[in-house]
Write an enzyme that holds these catalytic residues in place. Structure first.
Site, PDB file in Angstrom:
ATOM      1  N   SER A 198      25.011 -62.130  87.897  1.00 14.02           N
ATOM      2  CA  SER A 198      25.254 -61.781  89.295  1.00 14.02           C
ATOM      3  C   SER A 198      23.936 -61.383  89.928  1.00 14.02           C
ATOM      4  CB  SER A 198      26.224 -60.598  89.372  1.00 14.02           C
ATOM      5  OG  SER A 198      26.194 -60.028  90.669  1.00 14.02           O
ATOM      6  N   ARG A 252      23.669 -59.120  91.849  1.00 13.34           N
ATOM      7  CA  ARG A 252      23.707 -57.652  91.926  1.00 13.34           C
ATOM      8  C   ARG A 252      23.332 -56.978  90.611  1.00 13.34           C
ATOM      9  NH1 ARG A 252      28.200 -58.719  95.824  1.00 13.34           N
ATOM     10  NH2 ARG A 252      27.541 -57.749  97.784  1.00 13.34           N
ATOM     11  N   VAL A 285      28.970 -68.258  84.170  1.00 14.72           N
ATOM     12  CA  VAL A 285      27.792 -68.223  83.289  1.00 14.72           C
ATOM     13  C   VAL A 285      27.447 -66.765  82.984  1.00 14.72           C
ATOM     14  CG1 VAL A 285      25.353 -68.838  83.072  1.00 14.72           C
ATOM     15  CG2 VAL A 285      26.940 -70.388  84.230  1.00 14.72           C
ATOM     16  N   HIS A 338      20.263 -67.443  90.251  1.00 11.03           N
ATOM     17  CA  HIS A 338      20.145 -67.254  88.801  1.00 11.03           C
ATOM     18  C   HIS A 338      20.793 -68.452  88.112  1.00 11.03           C
ATOM     19  CE1 HIS A 338      24.316 -66.078  89.188  1.00 11.03           C
ATOM     20  NE2 HIS A 338      23.999 -65.061  89.974  1.00 11.03           N
ATOM     21  N   GLU A 339      20.939 -68.366  86.806  1.00 13.02           N
ATOM     22  CA  GLU A 339      21.483 -69.491  86.044  1.00 13.02           C
ATOM     23  C   GLU A 339      22.900 -69.866  86.479  1.00 13.02           C
ATOM     24  OE1 GLU A 339      20.696 -71.831  83.486  1.00 13.02           O
ATOM     25  OE2 GLU A 339      18.777 -71.350  84.407  1.00 13.02           O
ATOM     26  N   GLY A 340      23.667 -68.906  86.968  1.00 18.56           N
ATOM     27  CA  GLY A 340      25.014 -69.213  87.464  1.00 18.56           C
ATOM     28  C   GLY A 340      24.936 -70.198  88.632  1.00 18.56           C
ATOM     29  N   HIS A 341      24.047 -69.891  89.580  1.00 15.01           N
ATOM     30  CA  HIS A 341      23.860 -70.802  90.710  1.00 15.01           C
ATOM     31  C   HIS A 341      23.311 -72.148  90.223  1.00 15.01           C
ATOM     32  CE1 HIS A 341      23.213 -66.727  92.679  1.00 15.01           C
ATOM     33  NE2 HIS A 341      24.178 -67.222  93.428  1.00 15.01           N
TER      34      HIS A 341
HETATM   35  P1  AMP Z   1      26.764 -65.784  95.582  1.00 15.46           P
HETATM   36  O1  AMP Z   1      25.322 -66.161  95.833  1.00 15.46           O
HETATM   37  O2  AMP Z   1      26.926 -64.583  94.716  1.00 15.46           O
HETATM   38  O3  AMP Z   1      27.574 -65.760  96.844  1.00 15.46           O
HETATM   39  O4  AMP Z   1      27.358 -66.960  94.730  1.00 15.46           O
HETATM   40  C1  AMP Z   1      27.255 -68.301  95.160  1.00 15.46           C
HETATM   41  C2  AMP Z   1      28.090 -69.163  94.251  1.00 15.46           C
HETATM   42  O5  AMP Z   1      27.615 -69.043  92.913  1.00 15.46           O
HETATM   43  C3  AMP Z   1      29.567 -68.734  94.228  1.00 15.46           C
HETATM   44  O6  AMP Z   1      30.374 -69.894  94.209  1.00 15.46           O
HETATM   45  C4  AMP Z   1      29.654 -67.958  92.943  1.00 15.46           C
HETATM   46  O7  AMP Z   1      30.941 -67.969  92.368  1.00 15.46           O
HETATM   47  C5  AMP Z   1      28.675 -68.704  92.064  1.00 15.46           C
HETATM   48  N1  AMP Z   1      28.239 -67.833  90.975  1.00 15.46           N
HETATM   49  C6  AMP Z   1      27.673 -66.607  91.077  1.00 15.46           C
HETATM   50  N2  AMP Z   1      27.468 -66.075  89.865  1.00 15.46           N
HETATM   51  C7  AMP Z   1      27.942 -66.985  88.961  1.00 15.46           C
HETATM   52  C8  AMP Z   1      28.043 -67.029  87.535  1.00 15.46           C
HETATM   53  N3  AMP Z   1      27.625 -66.008  86.783  1.00 15.46           N
HETATM   54  N4  AMP Z   1      28.578 -68.122  86.975  1.00 15.46           N
HETATM   55  C9  AMP Z   1      29.015 -69.157  87.743  1.00 15.46           C
HETATM   56  N5  AMP Z   1      28.952 -69.176  89.073  1.00 15.46           N
HETATM   57  C10 AMP Z   1      28.424 -68.112  89.684  1.00 15.46           C
END
Ligand code: AMP
Length: 289
Positions: free
Chosen positions: A185, A187, A176, A34-37
Site C-alpha cells: 500500500s 500508505r 500483491v 509500488h509492485e501492486g500498481h
Molecule cells: P491506489 O493508488 O491506492 O488508489 O491504487 C490504485 C490501484 O492499485 C487500485 O486498483 C488498487 O486496488 C491497486 N492496488 C493497490 N495496492 C495493491 C496491491 N497491494 N495489490 C494489487 N493491487 C493494488
C-alpha cells in the site's frame, strides 16, 4: 511515453492510438506506485494495446480528517516506474483540471458503499465512483484494471459499470504482498517503528482464515469471528471490521459456497490499513457440514 496534464492532450493521444488500431487500457492510481500498481500495469500490457496510467490523488474521496494533504506524491519516481513498465501514456492532472467548477455531480452505488470501509469513510466510495467514471469518460478505454487489494472498491465499480452500461471491461488483479505478507500500500510508508511489525497481524489472521476455508470450514460467521478475535487480541491493532461477505454483492454470508471475501480494516498507530483474502471456485465442497 507521453505525460499529459490536460484532458485535451489525453484525448489526442488516445485518438492517435485508436487510429493505429490499438485497444486502449487504463490503470487508475493515486501514484506512489509500488509492485501492486506495477502488477496492474503488467496485466494491462499483457492484454495488448495502448496502456494509460492515471496518477491523481482525488480530493473528493478523502474525508475531512483524512490524509489528503500528506498523501505521498513522488511524481518523478512514478514516471520512472511507468517508463520502466512500458506505459504509453501517463495522465497526471491537477485537481483543477478534473474539477474546474468544483464537484457537484456524484455517483452513489447504494447499499454497497455504506458497509465495511464505507461505515467509517462516509462519501468515500461516491468520490471513488465519480472520479473513476470521469477517468473512463476522459480516456474511453476498452478495459480498466483494479486491484483486489481494494476488494470493496472493485465490487462497487463493477456494479457502477453494469448499472450505467459503461462500455468498458473491469479487470480485477490479485493482491500483491511484501515478502513478509503485509499487503502493499502507498500508505505503508506511514508505518513507523514497531507499527510495521504489528501490521503483520492482519495478513497473519487472514492467512488463518484462508487455511480454515481451504480446510473445509463453511460457516462464514465462524470465519469472520475467528479473524475478529485474533485481531482484537493483537498488540497495537485497533480493529475496525472483520467480515466474510459475497465478493460481488458485499452481502454478509452465512454459508460459504462458491466464493467468499474475508476482509478487514484496522488502525495500526495512526495508519489505517485494509487487507483481505478472496477465495473463489470453492465449489460448495468441504467438510464443514
Ligand atoms: P491506489 O493508488 O491506492 O488508489 O491504487 C490504485 C490501484 O492499485 C487500485 O486498483 C488498487 O486496488 C491497486 N492496488 C493497490 N495496492 C495493491 C496491491 N497491494 N495489490 C494489487 N493491487 C493494488
Amino acid at each position: 511515453m507521453v505525460v499529459a496534464e490536460t484532458i485535451r492532450d489525453v484525448r489526442r493521444a488516445v485518438r492517435e492510438a485508436r487510429e493505429r488500431g490499438r485497444m486502449v487500457r487504463l490503470v487508475p492510481t493515486m501514484g506512489a506506485l509500488h509492485e501492486g500498481h506495477a502488477s496492474l500495469i503488467r496485466a494491462a500490457r499483457a492484454d495488448g494495446g495502448f496502456v494509460a496510467v492515471s496518477v491523481f490523488v482525488n480530493p473528493t474521496q478523502f474525508g475531512p480528517n483524512e490524509d489528503y494533504r500528506k498523501y505521498p506524491r513522488p511524481i518523478e519516481r512514478d514516471l520512472d516506474v511507468c517508463r520502466r513498465e512500458g506505459v504509453d501514456l501517463v495522465f497526471a492532472p491537477a485537481a483543477a483540471e478534473m474539477y474546474p467548477d468544483g464537484p457537484r455531480t456524484r455517483i452513489h452505488v447504494a447499499g454497497m458503499s455504506e458497509t465495511m470501509c464505507g461505515a467509517s469513510r462516509p462519501g468515500h466510495f461516491d468520490g471513488v465512483c465519480t472520479v473513476v467514471a470521469k477517468l473512463l469518460a476522459v480516456v474511453g478505454p476498452d478495459a480498466a484494471y483494479f486491484g483486489e487489494k481494494d476488494a470493496q472498491q472493485l465490487a462497487i465499480i463493477g456494479r457502477m459499470v453494469r448499472d450505467l452500461n459503461l462500455p468498458v471491461e473491469i479487470r480485477g488483479c490479485p493482491l500483491v504482498r511484501e515478502p513478509d505478507g503485509l499487503a502493499m500500500s502507498s500508505r505503508n510508508v506511514y508505518l513507523e517503528g514497531a507499527d510495521r511489525r504489528r501490521a503483520l497481524a492482519l495478513s497473519v489472521a487472514l492467512a488463518e482464515a484462508r487455511r480454515a476455508v481451504e480446510g473445509g470450514e463453511r460457516d462464514a460467521r465462524t470465519v469472520a469471528a475467528d479473524v475478529r478475535r485474533r485481531l482484537e487480541a493483537a498488540d497495537g491493532v485497533a480493529l475496525e471490521y472483520a467480515v466474510a461477505v459475497d465478493p460481488d454483492t458485499l452481502e454478509d454470508l452465512a454459508r460459504i459456497e462458491d466464493a467468499v471475501l474475508v476482509a478487514v480494516a484496522a488502525r495500526v498507530g495512526a495508519t489505517r490499513l485494509i487487507d483481505n483474502v478472496l477465495l473463489r471456485g470453492l465449489g460448495g465442497r468441504g467438510a464443514g457440514g
